[in-house]
Structure formats: C-alpha cells, structure tokens
Write a protein that holds these residues in place. Structure first.
Motif, PDB file in Angstrom:
ATOM      1  N   ALA A   3      -0.095  37.399  70.315  1.00  0.00           N
ATOM      2  CA  ALA A   3      -0.635  38.529  70.886  1.00  0.00           C
ATOM      3  C   ALA A   3      -1.935  38.750  70.355  1.00  0.00           C
ATOM      4  O   ALA A   3      -2.961  39.184  71.202  1.00  0.00           O
ATOM      5  CB  ALA A   3       0.320  39.663  70.153  1.00  0.00           C
ATOM      6  N   GLN A   4      -2.315  38.356  69.479  1.00  0.00           N
ATOM      7  CA  GLN A   4      -3.771  38.674  68.850  1.00  0.00           C
ATOM      8  C   GLN A   4      -4.668  37.824  69.764  1.00  0.00           C
ATOM      9  O   GLN A   4      -5.894  38.375  70.146  1.00  0.00           O
ATOM     10  CB  GLN A   4      -3.886  38.027  67.526  1.00  0.00           C
ATOM     11  CG  GLN A   4      -5.278  38.335  66.502  1.00  0.00           C
ATOM     12  CD  GLN A   4      -5.630  39.808  66.647  1.00  0.00           C
ATOM     13  OE1 GLN A   4      -4.766  40.599  66.449  1.00  0.00           O
ATOM     14  NE2 GLN A   4      -6.773  40.500  67.343  1.00  0.00           N
ATOM     15  N   VAL A   5      -4.339  36.534  70.173  1.00  0.00           N
ATOM     16  CA  VAL A   5      -5.345  35.751  71.169  1.00  0.00           C
ATOM     17  C   VAL A   5      -5.189  36.346  72.388  1.00  0.00           C
ATOM     18  O   VAL A   5      -6.280  36.681  73.125  1.00  0.00           O
ATOM     19  CB  VAL A   5      -4.584  34.348  71.231  1.00  0.00           C
ATOM     20  CG1 VAL A   5      -5.417  33.543  72.370  1.00  0.00           C
ATOM     21  CG2 VAL A   5      -4.647  33.766  69.798  1.00  0.00           C
ATOM     22  N   ALA A   6      -4.092  37.131  73.000  1.00  0.00           N
ATOM     23  CA  ALA A   6      -4.091  37.686  74.063  1.00  0.00           C
ATOM     24  C   ALA A   6      -5.037  39.056  74.132  1.00  0.00           C
ATOM     25  O   ALA A   6      -5.738  38.950  75.144  1.00  0.00           O
ATOM     26  CB  ALA A   6      -2.612  38.555  74.253  1.00  0.00           C
ATOM     27  N   ILE A   7      -5.163  39.766  73.187  1.00  0.00           N
ATOM     28  CA  ILE A   7      -6.415  40.720  73.020  1.00  0.00           C
ATOM     29  C   ILE A   7      -7.647  40.208  73.561  1.00  0.00           C
ATOM     30  O   ILE A   7      -8.521  40.866  73.916  1.00  0.00           O
ATOM     31  CB  ILE A   7      -6.066  41.427  71.590  1.00  0.00           C
ATOM     32  CG1 ILE A   7      -4.740  42.320  72.054  1.00  0.00           C
ATOM     33  CG2 ILE A   7      -7.035  42.585  71.522  1.00  0.00           C
ATOM     34  CD1 ILE A   7      -3.966  42.948  70.567  1.00  0.00           C
ATOM     35  N   GLU A   8      -7.697  39.006  72.625  1.00  0.00           N
ATOM     36  CA  GLU A   8      -9.218  38.540  72.721  1.00  0.00           C
ATOM     37  C   GLU A   8      -9.411  37.916  74.155  1.00  0.00           C
ATOM     38  O   GLU A   8     -10.486  38.182  74.479  1.00  0.00           O
ATOM     39  CB  GLU A   8      -9.418  37.276  71.700  1.00  0.00           C
ATOM     40  CG  GLU A   8      -9.459  37.602  70.334  1.00  0.00           C
ATOM     41  CD  GLU A   8      -9.160  36.389  69.274  1.00  0.00           C
ATOM     42  OE1 GLU A   8      -9.169  35.212  69.778  1.00  0.00           O
ATOM     43  OE2 GLU A   8      -8.652  36.516  68.147  1.00  0.00           O
TER      44      GLU A   8
ATOM     45  N   GLN B 111       3.403  45.939  69.192  1.00  0.00           N
ATOM     46  CA  GLN B 111       2.061  46.510  68.470  1.00  0.00           C
ATOM     47  C   GLN B 111       1.083  46.164  69.247  1.00  0.00           C
ATOM     48  O   GLN B 111      -0.277  46.545  69.327  1.00  0.00           O
ATOM     49  CB  GLN B 111       2.022  45.519  67.131  1.00  0.00           C
ATOM     50  CG  GLN B 111       3.063  45.914  66.171  1.00  0.00           C
ATOM     51  CD  GLN B 111       3.187  44.844  64.986  1.00  0.00           C
ATOM     52  OE1 GLN B 111       3.801  43.497  65.266  1.00  0.00           O
ATOM     53  NE2 GLN B 111       2.706  45.273  63.733  1.00  0.00           N
ATOM     54  N   ALA B 112       1.077  44.785  70.059  1.00  0.00           N
ATOM     55  CA  ALA B 112       0.183  44.397  70.910  1.00  0.00           C
ATOM     56  C   ALA B 112       0.004  45.347  71.917  1.00  0.00           C
ATOM     57  O   ALA B 112      -1.133  45.580  72.369  1.00  0.00           O
ATOM     58  CB  ALA B 112       0.603  42.878  71.673  1.00  0.00           C
ATOM     59  N   ILE B 113       1.078  45.863  72.695  1.00  0.00           N
ATOM     60  CA  ILE B 113       0.770  46.969  73.790  1.00  0.00           C
ATOM     61  C   ILE B 113      -0.031  48.152  73.395  1.00  0.00           C
ATOM     62  O   ILE B 113      -1.151  48.620  73.698  1.00  0.00           O
ATOM     63  CB  ILE B 113       2.002  47.233  74.562  1.00  0.00           C
ATOM     64  CG1 ILE B 113       2.350  46.076  75.327  1.00  0.00           C
ATOM     65  CG2 ILE B 113       1.712  48.438  75.467  1.00  0.00           C
ATOM     66  CD1 ILE B 113       3.883  46.328  75.734  1.00  0.00           C
ATOM     67  N   LYS B 114       0.170  48.725  71.960  1.00  0.00           N
ATOM     68  CA  LYS B 114      -0.303  49.906  71.434  1.00  0.00           C
ATOM     69  C   LYS B 114      -1.885  49.339  71.227  1.00  0.00           C
ATOM     70  O   LYS B 114      -2.965  50.158  71.474  1.00  0.00           O
ATOM     71  CB  LYS B 114       0.458  49.844  70.085  1.00  0.00           C
ATOM     72  CG  LYS B 114       1.344  50.966  70.247  1.00  0.00           C
ATOM     73  CD  LYS B 114       1.964  51.485  68.770  1.00  0.00           C
ATOM     74  CE  LYS B 114       3.304  51.914  69.030  1.00  0.00           C
ATOM     75  NZ  LYS B 114       4.131  51.697  67.813  1.00  0.00           N
ATOM     76  N   MET B 115      -1.973  48.069  70.951  1.00  0.00           N
ATOM     77  CA  MET B 115      -3.636  47.702  70.602  1.00  0.00           C
ATOM     78  C   MET B 115      -4.495  47.654  71.823  1.00  0.00           C
ATOM     79  O   MET B 115      -5.379  48.195  71.992  1.00  0.00           O
ATOM     80  CB  MET B 115      -3.452  46.374  69.990  1.00  0.00           C
ATOM     81  CG  MET B 115      -3.542  46.473  68.339  1.00  0.00           C
ATOM     82  SD  MET B 115      -3.971  44.941  67.703  1.00  0.00           S
ATOM     83  CE  MET B 115      -5.834  44.639  67.872  1.00  0.00           C
ATOM     84  N   ILE B 116      -3.688  47.338  72.699  1.00  0.00           N
ATOM     85  CA  ILE B 116      -4.629  47.249  74.382  1.00  0.00           C
ATOM     86  C   ILE B 116      -4.627  48.672  74.687  1.00  0.00           C
ATOM     87  O   ILE B 116      -5.582  48.912  75.042  1.00  0.00           O
ATOM     88  CB  ILE B 116      -3.462  46.330  75.338  1.00  0.00           C
ATOM     89  CG1 ILE B 116      -3.335  44.750  74.807  1.00  0.00           C
ATOM     90  CG2 ILE B 116      -3.975  46.659  76.619  1.00  0.00           C
ATOM     91  CD1 ILE B 116      -2.148  44.132  75.699  1.00  0.00           C
ATOM     92  N   ARG B 117      -3.631  49.505  74.558  1.00  0.00           N
ATOM     93  CA  ARG B 117      -3.995  50.977  75.016  1.00  0.00           C
ATOM     94  C   ARG B 117      -4.854  51.616  74.339  1.00  0.00           C
ATOM     95  O   ARG B 117      -5.509  52.662  74.591  1.00  0.00           O
ATOM     96  CB  ARG B 117      -2.581  51.639  74.782  1.00  0.00           C
ATOM     97  CG  ARG B 117      -1.672  50.915  75.824  1.00  0.00           C
ATOM     98  CD  ARG B 117      -1.989  51.344  77.204  1.00  0.00           C
ATOM     99  NE  ARG B 117      -1.226  50.747  78.317  1.00  0.00           N
ATOM    100  CZ  ARG B 117      -1.333  49.271  78.974  1.00  0.00           C
ATOM    101  NH1 ARG B 117      -2.750  49.078  78.751  1.00  0.00           N
ATOM    102  NH2 ARG B 117      -0.730  48.942  79.953  1.00  0.00           N
ATOM    103  N   ASN B 118      -5.105  51.192  72.932  1.00  0.00           N
ATOM    104  CA  ASN B 118      -6.126  51.767  72.123  1.00  0.00           C
ATOM    105  C   ASN B 118      -7.611  51.116  71.989  1.00  0.00           C
ATOM    106  O   ASN B 118      -8.344  51.427  71.263  1.00  0.00           O
ATOM    107  CB  ASN B 118      -5.461  52.013  70.696  1.00  0.00           C
ATOM    108  CG  ASN B 118      -4.453  53.102  70.598  1.00  0.00           C
ATOM    109  OD1 ASN B 118      -4.508  54.108  71.305  1.00  0.00           O
ATOM    110  ND2 ASN B 118      -3.477  52.557  69.949  1.00  0.00           N
ATOM    111  N   THR B 119      -7.591  50.035  72.851  1.00  0.00           N
ATOM    112  CA  THR B 119      -8.860  49.379  72.896  1.00  0.00           C
ATOM    113  C   THR B 119      -9.802  49.635  74.083  1.00  0.00           C
ATOM    114  O   THR B 119      -9.121  49.210  75.090  1.00  0.00           O
ATOM    115  CB  THR B 119      -8.667  47.757  72.831  1.00  0.00           C
ATOM    116  OG1 THR B 119      -7.781  47.479  71.797  1.00  0.00           O
ATOM    117  CG2 THR B 119     -10.015  47.080  72.657  1.00  0.00           C
TER     118      THR B 119
END
Length: 121
Positions: free
Chosen positions: A36-41, A64-72
């Motif tokens: 997921a971390q790589v996906a965000i990058e 967690q990943a979707i939450k991060m994407i939504r907050n970035t």
C-alpha cells in the motif's frame, strides 16, 4: 479513446498477474505493486485513473491505504475499488465508509469487475 490506467495493489503476485492479463486483454494500461505504501507513491508520481485495492495486506492494509489516499492532496479524488476475500455485507460497508467507490469480492468475477470499472469511467 485512451483506455484508463489502473493501479492494482495486492500482496499476492498471482492475483496481480491474473488481473493484469484480464485487464490488458481489454485494453487497459496497468501499473501494479504489492504494498500500500508503494501504491501511494505511484499515485503521487503517475496519472492513475482507478485503483484496485486489496484490503488484506501486511504492514498497511487497504483500509489504512484508502484513508491515506483520501487525506492526501492531489490524489484524494482517485477512485478506489476495494477487492477483498471478505464478502460479508458489513465488510462492504466498511470499505465504502473509508472511501472506496465500489467493492468486489474475491475470487474476482471479471464481469462484475468490468461493470465496476466502467461505472467509474
């Protein structure tokens, strides 16, 4: 018309391989990663139209990943389709609650997946 670019995020390379074949055969461009971390990058570096996010992953899971994407900023609008082996109605709701646009259960039904992708196109 250019077909969409789809990012597949799954910790199992076999799942990525199968989805990649299916989607490439239909003319989509595919990026993939197993974390997921790589996906965000990747989302921050490349033009991605839709994310297929496995919900059960080590380290950072799909929720967690979707939450991060939504907050970035800059990637918060990218549509995410949650892909999960957990097929209970409350699992579906949990995925939508964290910000997924749609939900597909494993094993992936290709027709169902295509409908989900076309809806977001």
């Amino acid at each position: 018309m250019m077909k969409k670019k789809i990012l597949i995020v799954d910790d199992d390379p076999r799942n990525i391989f199968a989805l990649k074949l299916t989607l490439k055969a239909r003319g989509y461009q595919i990026e993939s990663c197993t974390m997921a971390q790589v996906a965000i990058e990747i989302l921050q570096e490349k033009e991605i139209d839709i994310v297929l996010m496995d919900m059960m992953m080590p380290e950072m899971d799909g929720y967690q990943a979707i939450k991060m994407i939504r907050n970035t900023p800059g990637i918060s609008e990218v549509p995410v389709i949650a892909v999960t082996a957990q097929a209970m109605p409350e699992d579906r709701q949990k995925c939508l609650d964290v910000g997924a646009q749609d939900y597909i259960s494993k094993p992936v039904d290709v027709d169902q997946l295509m409908i989900a992708i076309e809806k977001l196109s």
